[in-house]
Scaffold this motif. Structure first.
Motif, short mmCIF file in Angstrom:
data_model
loop_
_atom_site.label_atom_id
_atom_site.label_comp_id
_atom_site.label_asym_id
_atom_site.label_seq_id
_atom_site.Cartn_x
_atom_site.Cartn_y
_atom_site.Cartn_z
N UNK A 4 -0.28 -0.49 -8.12
CA UNK A 4 -0.42 0.69 -8.97
C UNK A 4 -1.87 1.10 -9.20
N UNK A 5 -2.79 0.51 -8.43
CA UNK A 5 -4.21 0.83 -8.59
C UNK A 5 -4.71 1.62 -7.39
N UNK A 6 -5.41 2.71 -7.71
CA UNK A 6 -5.90 3.58 -6.65
C UNK A 6 -7.06 2.92 -5.90
N UNK A 7 -7.04 3.08 -4.58
CA UNK A 7 -8.13 2.62 -3.71
C UNK A 7 -8.90 3.85 -3.27
N UNK A 8 -10.21 3.87 -3.50
CA UNK A 8 -11.00 5.04 -3.13
C UNK A 8 -12.00 4.66 -2.05
N UNK A 9 -12.40 5.65 -1.27
CA UNK A 9 -13.39 5.45 -0.22
C UNK A 9 -12.79 5.19 1.13
N UNK A 51 -7.10 13.89 3.90
CA UNK A 51 -5.97 14.81 3.93
C UNK A 51 -4.93 14.46 2.87
N UNK A 52 -4.93 13.21 2.43
CA UNK A 52 -3.99 12.76 1.42
C UNK A 52 -4.61 12.89 0.02
N UNK A 53 -3.76 12.88 -1.00
CA UNK A 53 -4.27 12.94 -2.37
C UNK A 53 -4.82 11.60 -2.83
N UNK A 54 -4.17 10.50 -2.43
CA UNK A 54 -4.59 9.20 -2.92
C UNK A 54 -3.89 8.08 -2.17
N UNK A 55 -4.56 6.93 -2.13
CA UNK A 55 -4.00 5.70 -1.59
C UNK A 55 -4.01 4.66 -2.70
N UNK A 56 -2.97 3.84 -2.73
CA UNK A 56 -2.84 2.84 -3.79
C UNK A 56 -2.53 1.47 -3.20
N UNK A 57 -3.07 0.43 -3.83
CA UNK A 57 -2.58 -0.93 -3.66
C UNK A 57 -1.84 -1.27 -4.96
N UNK A 115 0.85 -1.18 0.00
CA UNK A 115 0.00 0.00 0.00
C UNK A 115 0.88 1.23 0.00
N UNK A 116 0.45 2.24 -0.78
CA UNK A 116 1.22 3.47 -0.90
C UNK A 116 0.30 4.67 -0.69
N UNK A 117 0.91 5.78 -0.27
CA UNK A 117 0.17 7.01 -0.02
C UNK A 117 0.81 8.14 -0.82
#
Length: 290
Positions: free
Chosen positions: A139-144, A131-137, A38-40
């Motif tokens: 290379x795919x963005x995780x939303x919600x 507060x962050x722009x995006x979270x990823x698993x 997971x990346x932020x």
């Protein structure tokens, strides 16, 4: 909706119960390894990247990802001197996020007064989702929110007879509905467009966002506001319901094999989590970013 949210087994409004002789504690927290990279992303930079994330399930909250402090890039989080008290996890210290000219207070937190039984969260940091722009698993963005491994959607084809009426008007009738079984919810019935009198539907303002199904559009039926909805482009995992229409049984008359359906207790989605609410704008942002 998952392990601890909505009516899951660890939620405060669960529809099931544990078969034990003694009552369980009113609140139980559950932590487990996510086992996913997971990346932020914040201000155009990766500020955290880890394959050792721990997911915390807390009653009435979305699952929250905790990153090892060592997997957070140096210089992007600064203690802001503020602290709160978590009822089970003790003292919680907050951080301001920094990157270039961007400054975001209360962007992350760390539990610094953990009891020994919660040591798995020691030296770990959680980021406020909005507060962050995006979270990823990968290379795919995780939303919600962080993915809840206990939440699932199962879709089944059926030949049961479904009829929807608004007053004397038949709005939909089908013998080929799809039924969607979603963790923590009663079944929802989706009608193919060909079996809906679309002249009865008036597009309503506003959309809602489900992290597991996508963006829902709503319809008024006469004086009945937001009585139906449809995922016009449902996510691949639930693509079978794309374009189908589902109806609120507490607003219009929905009958299955002659039996009138009612809205099950706890069926309505509560949109607020630990640090954010489900906001359709996040999905639009996701599309714009990609």
């Amino acid at each position: 909706m998952g392990l601890a949210w909505q009516q899951g087994p660890l939620a405060t409004r669960t529809v099931g119960h544990f078969l034990v002789a003694q009552p369980l504690p009113e609140r139980m927290l559950f932590a487990e390894p996510l086992r996913r990279r997971m990346r932020v992303r914040y201000a155009g930079q990766w500020v955290a990247d880890s394959e050792d994330v721990v997911l915390l399930h807390e009653p009435g909250r979305y699952p929250v990802a905790y990153f090892p402090s060592s997997d957070v890039l140096d210089g992007h989080l600064v203690a802001d001197g503020r602290a709160t008290e978590h009822r089970e996890l003790g003292r919680t210290e907050w951080f301001t996020a920094l990157a270039g000219d961007r400054v975001t207070p209360r962007a992350a937190w760390q539990h610094t007064g953990l009891p020994e039984h919660a040591a798995v969260l020691r030296d770990r940091v959680a980021f406020a989702w909005r507060a962050m722009d995006a979270f990823y698993e990968e290379d795919e963005r995780v939303v919600g929110h962080a993915a809840d491994m206990y939440h699932r959607n199962d879709i089944r084809q059926t030949s049961r007879h479904l009829v929807v009426r608004a007053g004397d008007r038949v709005v939909a009738e089908t013998r080929r509905p799809l039924v969607l079984y979603e963790s923590g919810f009663a079944p929802r019935w989706y009608v193919p467009r060909e079996d809906v009198d679309e002249s009865a539907l008036t597009a309503a303002d506003g959309q809602t966002f489900c992290p597991y199904k996508g963006l829902a559009s709503y319809y008024d039926i006469g004086e009945h506001r937001r009585a139906a909805w449809s995922y016009l482009s449902a996510w691949p995992e639930v693509a079978r319901v794309s374009g189908h229409v589902s109806f609120e049984p507490d607003i219009v008359d929905v009958r299955l094999d002659g039996r009138r359906l009612a809205l099950a207790p706890g069926q309505k989605v509560l949109p607020h989590g630990i640090d954010r609410g489900l906001d359709p704008a996040e999905l639009h942002d996701e599309r714009n970013e990609n």
